[in-house]
Design a protein around this motif. Structure first.
Motif, PDB file in Angstrom:
ATOM      1  N   ILE A 203     -36.152 -60.232  44.447  1.00 15.61           N
ATOM      2  CA  ILE A 203     -36.874 -60.767  45.254  1.00 15.61           C
ATOM      3  C   ILE A 203     -37.933 -59.981  46.110  1.00 15.61           C
ATOM      4  N   ALA A 204     -38.229 -59.037  45.705  1.00 20.67           N
ATOM      5  CA  ALA A 204     -39.425 -58.513  46.986  1.00 20.67           C
ATOM      6  C   ALA A 204     -39.001 -57.775  48.064  1.00 20.67           C
ATOM      7  N   PRO A 205     -37.720 -56.988  46.901  1.00 24.72           N
ATOM      8  CA  PRO A 205     -36.899 -55.712  48.040  1.00 24.72           C
ATOM      9  C   PRO A 205     -36.285 -54.690  48.606  1.00 24.72           C
ATOM     10  N   VAL A 206     -35.628 -55.196  49.187  1.00 29.41           N
ATOM     11  CA  VAL A 206     -36.103 -53.320  50.524  1.00 29.41           C
ATOM     12  C   VAL A 206     -35.619 -52.143  49.967  1.00 29.41           C
ATOM     13  N   SER A 207     -36.344 -51.294  49.413  1.00 28.76           N
ATOM     14  CA  SER A 207     -35.883 -49.920  48.399  1.00 28.76           C
ATOM     15  C   SER A 207     -36.415 -48.902  49.246  1.00 28.76           C
ATOM     16  N   ASN A 208     -37.051 -47.986  48.605  1.00 31.48           N
ATOM     17  CA  ASN A 208     -36.717 -46.466  49.070  1.00 31.48           C
ATOM     18  C   ASN A 208     -37.923 -46.776  50.330  1.00 31.48           C
ATOM     19  N   THR A 209     -36.564 -46.934  51.332  1.00 32.59           N
ATOM     20  CA  THR A 209     -37.614 -46.828  53.060  1.00 32.59           C
ATOM     21  C   THR A 209     -38.348 -45.883  53.069  1.00 32.59           C
ATOM     22  N   GLN A 210     -37.316 -44.855  52.412  1.00 31.90           N
ATOM     23  CA  GLN A 210     -38.172 -43.194  53.077  1.00 31.90           C
ATOM     24  C   GLN A 210     -39.820 -43.542  52.786  1.00 31.90           C
ATOM     25  N   GLU A 211     -40.050 -44.109  51.946  1.00 32.22           N
ATOM     26  CA  GLU A 211     -41.526 -43.940  51.591  1.00 32.22           C
ATOM     27  C   GLU A 211     -42.067 -44.831  52.255  1.00 32.22           C
ATOM     28  N   PHE A 212     -41.847 -45.690  52.897  1.00 34.64           N
ATOM     29  CA  PHE A 212     -42.826 -46.320  54.062  1.00 34.64           C
ATOM     30  C   PHE A 212     -42.421 -46.161  55.077  1.00 34.64           C
ATOM     31  N   ILE A 213     -41.400 -45.724  55.930  1.00 35.79           N
ATOM     32  CA  ILE A 213     -41.098 -46.130  56.992  1.00 35.79           C
ATOM     33  C   ILE A 213     -42.238 -45.303  58.049  1.00 35.79           C
ATOM     34  N   ASN A 214     -42.361 -44.892  58.187  1.00 33.35           N
ATOM     35  CA  ASN A 214     -43.497 -43.858  59.352  1.00 33.35           C
ATOM     36  C   ASN A 214     -44.817 -44.937  58.717  1.00 33.35           C
ATOM     37  N   LEU A 245     -36.507 -45.380  70.095  1.00 32.00           N
ATOM     38  CA  LEU A 245     -37.736 -45.803  71.011  1.00 32.00           C
ATOM     39  C   LEU A 245     -38.379 -45.910  71.752  1.00 32.00           C
ATOM     40  N   ALA A 246     -39.593 -45.340  71.989  1.00 32.37           N
ATOM     41  CA  ALA A 246     -40.699 -45.238  73.234  1.00 32.37           C
ATOM     42  C   ALA A 246     -39.852 -46.143  74.544  1.00 32.37           C
ATOM     43  N   ALA A 247     -39.645 -46.158  76.026  1.00 28.55           N
ATOM     44  CA  ALA A 247     -39.418 -46.785  77.243  1.00 28.55           C
ATOM     45  C   ALA A 247     -39.932 -48.631  76.642  1.00 28.55           C
ATOM     46  N   PRO A 248     -41.534 -48.511  76.282  1.00 29.46           N
ATOM     47  CA  PRO A 248     -42.284 -49.893  75.685  1.00 29.46           C
ATOM     48  C   PRO A 248     -41.197 -50.910  75.328  1.00 29.46           C
ATOM     49  N   ALA A 249     -41.174 -50.487  74.116  1.00 30.02           N
ATOM     50  CA  ALA A 249     -40.117 -50.683  72.785  1.00 30.02           C
ATOM     51  C   ALA A 249     -38.634 -50.483  73.417  1.00 30.02           C
ATOM     52  N   GLU A 250     -38.611 -50.073  74.206  1.00 29.59           N
ATOM     53  CA  GLU A 250     -36.845 -50.374  74.800  1.00 29.59           C
ATOM     54  C   GLU A 250     -36.832 -51.519  75.322  1.00 29.59           C
ATOM     55  N   ALA A 251     -38.004 -51.874  76.356  1.00 32.98           N
ATOM     56  CA  ALA A 251     -38.267 -53.454  77.547  1.00 32.98           C
ATOM     57  C   ALA A 251     -38.358 -54.108  76.673  1.00 32.98           C
ATOM     58  N   THR A 272     -48.166 -49.872  70.090  1.00 28.85           N
ATOM     59  CA  THR A 272     -49.197 -49.008  69.373  1.00 28.85           C
ATOM     60  C   THR A 272     -48.125 -47.577  68.786  1.00 28.85           C
ATOM     61  N   ALA A 273     -47.842 -47.145  67.671  1.00 28.65           N
ATOM     62  CA  ALA A 273     -47.249 -46.143  67.443  1.00 28.65           C
ATOM     63  C   ALA A 273     -46.547 -45.385  68.347  1.00 28.65           C
ATOM     64  N   GLU A 274     -46.875 -45.364  69.628  1.00 23.57           N
ATOM     65  CA  GLU A 274     -45.863 -43.978  70.043  1.00 23.57           C
ATOM     66  C   GLU A 274     -45.919 -45.355  71.370  1.00 23.57           C
ATOM     67  N   GLN A 275     -45.573 -46.422  71.165  1.00 25.80           N
ATOM     68  CA  GLN A 275     -45.264 -47.168  72.291  1.00 25.80           C
ATOM     69  C   GLN A 275     -44.375 -47.652  71.588  1.00 25.80           C
ATOM     70  N   LEU A 276     -43.991 -47.656  70.527  1.00 25.21           N
ATOM     71  CA  LEU A 276     -43.082 -48.078  69.677  1.00 25.21           C
ATOM     72  C   LEU A 276     -41.820 -46.719  69.878  1.00 25.21           C
ATOM     73  N   VAL A 277     -42.154 -46.244  69.219  1.00 26.88           N
ATOM     74  CA  VAL A 277     -41.349 -44.912  68.520  1.00 26.88           C
ATOM     75  C   VAL A 277     -42.124 -43.745  69.589  1.00 26.88           C
ATOM     76  N   GLU A 278     -41.281 -42.760  70.092  1.00 26.37           N
ATOM     77  CA  GLU A 278     -40.778 -41.742  70.758  1.00 26.37           C
ATOM     78  C   GLU A 278     -42.004 -40.486  69.739  1.00 26.37           C
ATOM     79  N   GLY A 279     -43.553 -39.594  69.922  1.00 26.59           N
ATOM     80  CA  GLY A 279     -43.873 -39.519  69.914  1.00 26.59           C
ATOM     81  C   GLY A 279     -44.900 -40.362  68.132  1.00 26.59           C
ATOM     82  N   GLY A 280     -44.783 -41.628  68.306  1.00 23.16           N
ATOM     83  CA  GLY A 280     -45.517 -42.667  67.429  1.00 23.16           C
ATOM     84  C   GLY A 280     -44.884 -41.853  65.464  1.00 23.16           C
ATOM     85  N   VAL A 281     -43.710 -41.102  65.437  1.00 24.89           N
ATOM     86  CA  VAL A 281     -43.184 -40.776  63.740  1.00 24.89           C
ATOM     87  C   VAL A 281     -41.652 -40.896  64.754  1.00 24.89           C
TER      88      VAL A 281
END
Length: 365
Positions: A203-214, A245-251, A272-281
């Motif tokens: 039920i609602a399995p995680v799959s094909n993550t490359q299609e939506f991770i970003n 991870l960007a610094a705000p997320a790492e904290a 924000t995306a940029e606060q989560l991962v470096e460069g937002g991607v």
């Protein structure tokens, strides 16, 4: 029957004791061996229909090393037959406090409803916590081959507690557990020994993550991505989430050990995306590495598959299961995709509890 002399009887008892002492350590390394068992405290909706044992049992990591895991074995109070269903729970968190066998708060409502329906059919339910939830090692979150092994070995453990249980079993799960159920189906032919897998409900399995991770950075669900990065690190020591991870997320990563799912999501939801991962991607190489561990259907399932997914799923996009169904069908494995209109990630479980149990019943017949 002839009487046995006291001397001979004493010798036989001594020999038996030596055999147990010698064999004990060997048996204790077999997947499914029950290391401990105690009465479990269950949520009211389940305690009304089942008795529960919380167990610690032997399983293996993705490299075949012997580790321990914890989980539940739930036995119907009435109407019990000899069939077993393994239940794979959805995401609860990464910390030991997030193990459903000891924390009723994270034995989510939708899981209670699904498991209660399984119990109502007379099936014993084997419900692992997954390695690292309630045991010392780090939890390999979304590493499907890890969850798959613990699901199969929880079934073995249930049979070790109750020899009357059949070798036939079905694996059923939601979200992280739906993904793990599919991995269990893939590895079963080489892993489950004398067990006989009859089907997999996912039920609602995680799959094909490359299609939506970003698409995740910058959304309310980006805590899932942080957990997934640490899931990879649990099985690949060379992988460093801090490099992604960007610094705000790492904290904020301390919440991974102090909170469970909703605390983690709340900690990250406003970045924000940029606060989560470096460069937002998330870099392509990291996306590919995550997909290699997370995506089911990289090999063929070994039994018929039912996929259930809500069209309004906010956690795992519906289109991922559309792709997944085609991937499984390409192997020639029977697969059914049950679409649940307007249902979100959790509601799909509730709306189809009867449907899924009916499908499982046909697998057993």
């Amino acid at each position: 029957m002839r009487k046995i002399s006291r001397l001979l009887l004493a010798a036989l008892i001594t020999a038996a004791g030596m055999l147990v002492a010698t064999a004990g350590p060997a048996y204790a390394t077999l997947p499914g061996f029950v290391l401990s068992s105690s009465t479990a405290s269950l949520p009211p909706t389940l305690s009304a229909v089942a008795t529960g044992k919380r167990i610690q049992y032997v399983t293996t990591n993705i490299n075949g090393g012997v580790i321990t895991a914890t989980g539940l074995v739930l036995t119907p109070k009435t109407g019990k037959n000899n069939r077993v269903v393994a239940w794979g729970h959805g995401t609860t968190g990464l910390a030991d406090s997030c193990a459903p066998s000891t924390n009723q708060t994270v034995f989510w409502e939708e899981a209670r409803i699904a498991v209660a329906e399984l119990l109502s059919r007379g099936w014993t339910v084997a419900a692992p916590d997954y390695p690292g939830l309630g045991t010392p090692q780090a939890h390999p979150y979304l590493i499907g081959a890890s969850a798959g092994r613990s699901l199969i070995d929880n079934v073995r453990a249930a049979r070790n507690l109750d020899a009357a249980l059949s070798t036939q079993y079905v694996v059923d799960g939601h979200s992280q557990g739906g993904q793990g159920a599919l991995f269990a189906s893939q590895i079963a032919p080489s892993y489950d020994g004398t067990l006989v897998l009859k089907g997999t409900a996912s039920i609602a399995p995680v799959s094909n993550t490359q299609e939506f991770i970003n698409f995740i950075p910058g959304t309310e669900g980006q805590g899932y991505l942080v957990m997934a990065l640490y899931g990879v690190a649990a099985v690949d020591p060379s992988f460093k989430p801090a490099n992604v991870l960007a610094a705000p997320a790492e904290a904020k990563v301390g919440v991974l050990q102090t909170g469970c799912l909703y605390e983690i999501l709340a900690a990250y939801q406003d970045l924000t995306a940029e606060q989560l991962v470096e460069g937002g991607v998330v870099p392509d190489a990291v996306v590919a590495k995550m997909a290699s561990y997370e995506n089911p259907a990289q090999t063929a399932p070994s039994a018929p598959v039912l996929i259930v997914h809500g069209t309004d799923d906010e956690a795992v996009p519906f289109f991922a299961s559309e792709i997944l169904a085609d991937q499984i069908a390409a192997y020639g494995v029977p697969v059914t995709l049950e679409t649940v209109p307007n249902a979100n990630h959790d509601q799909a479980v509730i709306d189809t509890a009867d449907l899924v149990a009916d499908w499982i019943a046909t697998r057993f017949t």
